[in-house]
Design a protein around this motif. Structure first.
Motif, PDB file in Angstrom:
ATOM      1  N   PHE A 174       0.747  -1.390  -0.029  1.00 26.79           N
ATOM      2  CA  PHE A 174      -0.250   0.277   0.135  1.00 26.79           C
ATOM      3  C   PHE A 174       0.818   1.560  -0.415  1.00 26.79           C
ATOM      4  O   PHE A 174       2.182   0.744  -0.133  1.00 26.79           O
ATOM      5  N   ASN A 175       0.394   2.274   0.190  1.00 26.98           N
ATOM      6  CA  ASN A 175       1.248   3.641   0.010  1.00 26.98           C
ATOM      7  C   ASN A 175       1.072   4.652   1.101  1.00 26.98           C
ATOM      8  O   ASN A 175       2.036   5.833   1.629  1.00 26.98           O
ATOM      9  N   CYS A 176      -0.047   4.084   1.582  1.00 27.97           N
ATOM     10  CA  CYS A 176      -0.538   5.048   3.070  1.00 27.97           C
ATOM     11  C   CYS A 176      -0.759   4.648   4.751  1.00 27.97           C
ATOM     12  O   CYS A 176      -1.485   3.215   4.647  1.00 27.97           O
ATOM     13  N   PRO A 177      -0.054   4.639   4.846  1.00 28.90           N
ATOM     14  CA  PRO A 177      -0.215   4.200   6.495  1.00 28.90           C
ATOM     15  C   PRO A 177      -1.058   4.547   7.263  1.00 28.90           C
ATOM     16  O   PRO A 177      -1.744   3.007   7.766  1.00 28.90           O
ATOM     17  N   TYR A 178      -1.796   5.286   7.025  1.00 26.61           N
ATOM     18  CA  TYR A 178      -2.955   6.086   7.786  1.00 26.61           C
ATOM     19  C   TYR A 178      -4.063   5.034   7.035  1.00 26.61           C
ATOM     20  O   TYR A 178      -4.920   4.507   7.868  1.00 26.61           O
TER      21      TYR A 178
END
Length: 302
Positions: A132-136
């Motif tokens: 993925f690209n977004c930890p949040y």
């Protein structure tokens, strides 16, 4: 004129849908064009949107479309916009689609989003499932598991490593052949974050679920998921072709409320910043831009 609209919204992601909803509620005649190429279509779940945490992106979209369709002045069109021209004399915009139709509008909202380019083409097989690209958005689901961070740009790598470490300290950073300054490596090593500067030869796994990363040297490192730092780009040049101004890092210049430097052209969501955003922030951008559009129409006609 049948195909004359108050506003045409190009893009049916959260920004475009949110804007279309507000414009419909403002009794504006609106056409929203959507060809189903939204970036999160590969994602299994979307997170961080109040009341919809964990929803499948298509389900989220379907709910929004059903809500928007309840307003009689709104049309949702499954067509691809290929060009926009301005009729200077009439101060109108002509929107051309791939099936040779032309629609006329007073205002245009660009909500076409962005797309990714990956440092390794094979990443796309795992993207949205285990990379993925977004930890949040996906950090919680990957918490306390063996993670990889693939990032070639040192600034992106540092920023994301610090964030990801909050969810899992079993982290290895891969630069895919790019070197890092010694002070950065020392900082990572102090947190027991291994840094591999070798070229990645291949990713291994099945059905989009990462199992290991093979380096050019032949070393195989087991990882069950992780994050990547892709580069992003707008999938079209509509804003540039309409002479909207862009700053030196590719962000659209606006007034902060969706108005571009060209009268009648507005922008919202990821397309504005040419960078990733969450569902809830993109939807808020769409609402803000739609309010600007409605106010401008109101003042022009009152």
């Amino acid at each position: 004129m049948e195909n004359l609209y108050d506003c045409i919204v190009i893009g049916g992601g959260p920004a475009g849908l949110s804007a279309t909803l507000l414009l419909g509620r403002s009794r504006r005649k609106v056409a929203m064009f959507d060809n189903g190429t939204n970036r999160n279509r590969v994602t299994q779940e979307s997170h961080g949107f109040l009341t919809r945490d964990g929803i499948k992106p298509q389900e989220f979209k379907n709910i929004a479309i059903d809500e928007v369709k309840s307003y009689p002045s709104v049309s949702i069109l499954d067509e691809t916009v290929i060009g926009i021209n301005k009729d200077v004399q009439k101060n109108l915009f002509l929107v051309n689609t791939s099936n040779n139709k032309t629609y006329i509008t007073e205002k245009i909202l660009l909500a076409t989003g962005i797309q990714e380019e990956f440092p390794i083409s094979q990443i796309r097989q795992y993207y949205g499932k285990s990379l993925f690209n977004c930890p949040y958005c996906d950090g919680w689901e990957l918490r306390d598991t063996p993670l990889a961070l693939i990032a070639e740009n040192p600034e992106h790598l540092i920023h994301m490593a610090k964030l990801i470490f909050n969810w899992s300290n079993d982290l290895i950073a891969f630069t895919n052949g790019h070197q890092l300054p010694e002070n950065i490596r020392d900082s990572f090593e102090s947190k027991k974050i291994r840094v591999s500067t070798e070229v990645i030869k291949q990713l291994h796994g099945e059905n989009g679920m990462l199992e290991s990363i093979e380096l050019e040297s032949g070393e195989i490192i087991k990882r069950t998921g992780g994050f990547v730092a892709p580069s992003f780009y707008r999938p079209n040049k509509f804003a540039e072709q309409l002479n909207c101004e862009v700053d030196d890092i590719g962000k659209m210049i606006t007034d902060g409320d969706g108005r571009t430097t060209v009268n009648g052209i507005y922008i919202a969501g990821e397309a504005e910043k040419a960078g990733p955003s969450s569902l809830i922030l993109a939807a808020a951008d769409g609402f803000r831009a739609a309010a600007s559009i409605n106010m401008d129409i109101t003042l022009e006609r009152f």
